[in-house]
Design a protein around this motif. Structure first.
Motif, PDB file in Angstrom:
ATOM      1  N   GLU A 234       1.545  -5.724   4.974  1.00 52.85           N
ATOM      2  CA  GLU A 234       2.641  -6.593   5.374  1.00 52.85           C
ATOM      3  C   GLU A 234       2.252  -7.226   6.704  1.00 52.85           C
ATOM      4  O   GLU A 234       1.758  -6.535   7.595  1.00 52.85           O
ATOM      5  CB  GLU A 234       3.878  -5.695   5.561  1.00 52.85           C
ATOM      6  N   GLU A 356       5.940   3.406  -2.594  1.00 56.85           N
ATOM      7  CA  GLU A 356       7.305   3.840  -2.901  1.00 56.85           C
ATOM      8  C   GLU A 356       7.543   5.302  -2.509  1.00 56.85           C
ATOM      9  O   GLU A 356       8.668   5.716  -2.250  1.00 56.85           O
ATOM     10  CB  GLU A 356       7.611   3.687  -4.407  1.00 56.85           C
ATOM     11  N   TYR A 362      12.947   3.856   9.750  1.00 54.98           N
ATOM     12  CA  TYR A 362      13.126   2.413   9.707  1.00 54.98           C
ATOM     13  C   TYR A 362      14.002   1.901  10.840  1.00 54.98           C
ATOM     14  O   TYR A 362      14.942   2.573  11.269  1.00 54.98           O
ATOM     15  CB  TYR A 362      13.767   2.005   8.373  1.00 54.98           C
ATOM     16  N   GLU A 415      10.439   5.493   1.015  1.00 54.28           N
ATOM     17  CA  GLU A 415      10.415   4.025   0.955  1.00 54.28           C
ATOM     18  C   GLU A 415      11.252   3.490  -0.217  1.00 54.28           C
ATOM     19  O   GLU A 415      11.994   2.520  -0.052  1.00 54.28           O
ATOM     20  CB  GLU A 415       8.955   3.562   0.828  1.00 54.28           C
ATOM     21  N   ARG A 419      14.343   0.870   0.144  1.00 54.60           N
ATOM     22  CA  ARG A 419      14.384  -0.448  -0.520  1.00 54.60           C
ATOM     23  C   ARG A 419      15.683  -0.619  -1.300  1.00 54.60           C
ATOM     24  O   ARG A 419      16.298  -1.680  -1.282  1.00 54.60           O
ATOM     25  CB  ARG A 419      13.180  -0.592  -1.467  1.00 54.60           C
ATOM     26  N   GLU A 420      16.091   0.434  -1.972  1.00 55.68           N
ATOM     27  CA  GLU A 420      17.336   0.370  -2.741  1.00 55.68           C
ATOM     28  C   GLU A 420      18.517   0.148  -1.799  1.00 55.68           C
ATOM     29  O   GLU A 420      19.386  -0.701  -2.059  1.00 55.68           O
ATOM     30  CB  GLU A 420      17.508   1.676  -3.534  1.00 55.68           C
ATOM     31  N   ALA A 423      18.540  -3.408  -0.525  1.00 50.18           N
ATOM     32  CA  ALA A 423      18.997  -4.336  -1.574  1.00 50.18           C
ATOM     33  C   ALA A 423      20.520  -4.316  -1.667  1.00 50.18           C
ATOM     34  O   ALA A 423      21.167  -5.365  -1.805  1.00 50.18           O
ATOM     35  CB  ALA A 423      18.359  -3.962  -2.910  1.00 50.18           C
ATOM     36  N   ARG A 437      13.732  -5.441   8.317  1.00 54.93           N
ATOM     37  CA  ARG A 437      13.352  -4.014   8.315  1.00 54.93           C
ATOM     38  C   ARG A 437      11.933  -3.856   8.816  1.00 54.93           C
ATOM     39  O   ARG A 437      11.011  -4.537   8.365  1.00 54.93           O
ATOM     40  CB  ARG A 437      13.502  -3.427   6.930  1.00 54.93           C
TER      41      ARG A 437
END
Lengths: 444, 444
Positions: A234, A356, A362, A415, A419-420, A423, A437
């Motif tokens: 990233e 994942e 974070y 992770e 992510r969930e 979202a 993030r």
């Protein structure tokens, strides 16, 4: 006494062929000529440049009196060359050149991170088959002897993790943003004006260059094959000055970090912007400088710092490799340090962990409407995903704005769960735009 | 294909004899046993501890199943030992033990800085005569691979200077003084309570330990024989909290630095308290940690940081040496890295400069009476000695005091001139007590 007599005989010169006369090639020739006495003393033999292969001359380097050819493959096939130094860059012709040199029984020294990261497994196997060496100190972090440190200096350790600022362009941009309040775009333009960034800066700012270097270090640290396709990458192009300031208030710096960590479940391999505590020494590595922090089970944390690029800094690493190989030209291959850091058949380290499954903390920044209940919605989403909130800070809206910037620091979470959660927060009516993030690593 | 076949034959184990089972000895045994698989993979052969020589057991280390003798010279004479690891410390018995091991054809690994600094020239010559190696990574800066970096990693460079925080005890004391406002005596007592300082702290606080390490690094950096008797050494026991505060106001840290610099006139070798700019990375190396800053003509500044002491950190360096030597057990001596960094007959670097001839800047603190004319007297003395004053700051007298603390920063001047100037200032009627003087180095 036979051994003693042998050392007293003068040893023949080691014969070097250099391919490529760009920045690093010309730097290498210049330093080799300037420091030839020191280099010979350290090698125990003269080290001669017997041929240079370059498509064009370079005004930065005086090659008068040297044998220069425009056909670089002539160097790979020259029977008078012991060590081919590959400094042409790229992965197509460079791969063929290195394979040709190996095939004709030459040792290889290269500064080419992409070549090693993407084709190293193949090249190391070819070299082992022929009983020759491939050395690549200059491929990672320029003049810093990090390859040698990982492979030899820390050989007694089970390495737990390493984290590096291994792209000078990215570090320059982030340093400018923090120190001068510049936007990413402004800092990038400045880096380009100073020659620190290419016209197309993708390789640097999107983390591909750092990923190349990271997989090389991780391979040595954990005795795993080179796995460039498994690095999570990233870039820094979405980092804002706002996030740099909020991080600062919390006692953190934002750095573009390449991180490799051994866990029970596998090896993490990831390059991304990272909040790191300001009190860490590596947080004070600014501008174009590079540094790698390595944590071994015996030695604890160690740090290696220096110039990560530049003609002569990179030449320093190229020549260190030349000296190592030239000294052991006649050695049995098993007496040399193996290119992969471990003897053949021993690259049996752990698997690479999919992103994942990685556990990390974070920093989240949410632009929320100034309404009751927003924070409890966000907190519930995190809680449902098993994510603990360590800090939640509402900042004042920027002038003329009605949205409230909310900064959250989470504890370590998977992770996939994060992510969930992100979202679901993104989907809230009371939240505008996308959640920012950035991962947080204590590096302690 | 002969080479290839040879690498496929399993290699016999390298057989290690360890003398000394104190802190470092027990750490070495523990890490070797714990990481034996990693170590064997890196060596390309098993590495077995075949004998331990120790006058007494150490509860920190389980030697059950290992062959332990109380007669350490048995290990030096044991025909089944390939590599003797000297971890007994001291310079008398240790020297005899190492000479006995060399005489019986063994390679030697040692963590003994005093032994190498004071007897290294003799030991290296004896080892060369026998075609064996002496390795001593652990002698300098504990687990930091600084010997390897200087000798191999920077082999392409003409090294200009190096500066190290190479005594953890001293650095801990100075850090405590600065951070907690403790006096030297209080900070020393704290270091003793924590086990960082010995009951008799002379070796650490007076700079002898740092001087041992400095001459070893300087010998490698400049290709000169080990010259312990030529190091200028000054300790930290006279540093006051007042000077730390005044230095801070001027943007400096006071660190105990070992400095070796190549100049036209010769090599400077000196250990003393030093004002260094706070913005340098090395200024942020705190507590018991060590760091060495090395400046090469090609690579520029590089820094190496880590734990300078401790059982396992030092063991990390000992084992790195064991791996290097074990890998090349059968190698021709001239294929190995020479102990002195250069091949025999090449230790022809510059002479060591007497301290009187060294050029450096100075921080001076004078306790002056509050009368007109004092400053002009001081300025005239400096001027007569060719010393320029870069800054002169009068501070407020401490409560109840009438003497005015005056801080002066000078430009670079010859040590002999500075000493003369200080003697003259000391003799002024208007100045009380002795002038405090601390050298200043930009390290840039």
């Amino acid at each position: 006494m036979a051994k003693r007599l042998q050392t007293e005989q003068p040893r023949r010169a080691a014969r070097i062929g250099i391919c490529g006369l760009g920045t690093v090639g010309s730097g290498t020739v210049n330093v080799m000529l300037r420091n030839s006495a020191e280099i010979a003393a350290r090698c125990g033999r003269p080290v001669d440049i017997v041929q240079i292969g370059a498509r064009r001359d370079n005004p930065a380097c005086d090659t008068s009196g040297l044998n220069v050819t425009r056909e670089i493959f002539d160097v790979a096939n020259n029977p008078d060359v012991d060590i081919l130094v590959e400094l042409i860059g790229g992965t197509t012709v460079a791969r063929e050149l290195v394979l040709a040199a190996i095939d004709s029984g030459k040792h290889v020294v290269t500064a080419n991170k992409a070549l090693i990261a993407e084709h190293g497994n193949e090249l190391f196997a070819a070299a082992a088959e022929k009983g020759v060496t491939i050395a690549y100190e200059a491929a990672v972090a320029g003049g810093i002897p990090i390859i040698k440190s990982l492979r030899e200096g820390l050989a007694g350790n089970r390495i737990q993790w390493l984290a590096g600022i291994i792209n000078g362009t990215g570090n320059y941009i982030l340093t400018e943003m923090r120190d001068k309040g510049r936007s990413f775009e402004e800092a990038l333009a400045q880096a380009q004006a100073l020659g620190y960034a290419e016209a197309d800066p993708t390789f640097d700012v999107e983390g591909i260059d750092a990923a190349h270097k990271l997989v090389i270090m991780a391979s040595l640290a954990f005795a795993i094959p080179l796995a460039f396709d498994k690095v999570y990458t990233e870039g820094i192009s979405r980092i804002s000055i706002e996030d740099i300031r909020y991080a600062d208030e919390l006692g953190y710096c934002i750095k573009h970090i390449g991180l490799a960590r051994r866990t029970e479940a596998g090896v993490e391999l990831r390059v991304h912007p990272t909040l790191i505590p300001q009190r860490r020494l590596i947080a004070n590595v600014d501008g174009v400088m590079n540094a790698v922090l390595v944590n071994g089970d015996a030695v604890g944390p160690t740090l290696y710092y220096g110039a990560g690029a530049g003609a002569e800094a990179t030449a320093s690493a190229v020549i260190a490799d030349i000296v190592d190989v030239a000294r052991t030209l006649e050695a049995d291959p098993c007496q040399r340090v193996p290119a992969a850091g471990v003897a053949e058949g021993n690259q049996d380290g752990p698997r690479v962990l999919p992103m994942e499954e990685v556990l990390t903390s974070y920093y989240l920044r949410i632009s929320a409407q100034d309404k009751p209940g927003v924070m409890s919605q966000v907190a519930k989403i995190c809680s449902d995903q098993g994510i603990s909130i360590e800090a939640l800070i509402q900042h004042e809206p920027a002038e003329g704005e009605t949205l409230v910037p909310v900064v959250i620091l989470t504890s370590r979470a998977k992770e996939a769960s994060l992510r969930e959660a992100v979202a679901q927060i993104d989907a809230l009516d009371t939240v505008e735009g996308e959640v920012v993030r950035i991962r947080v690593e204590p590096l302690g």
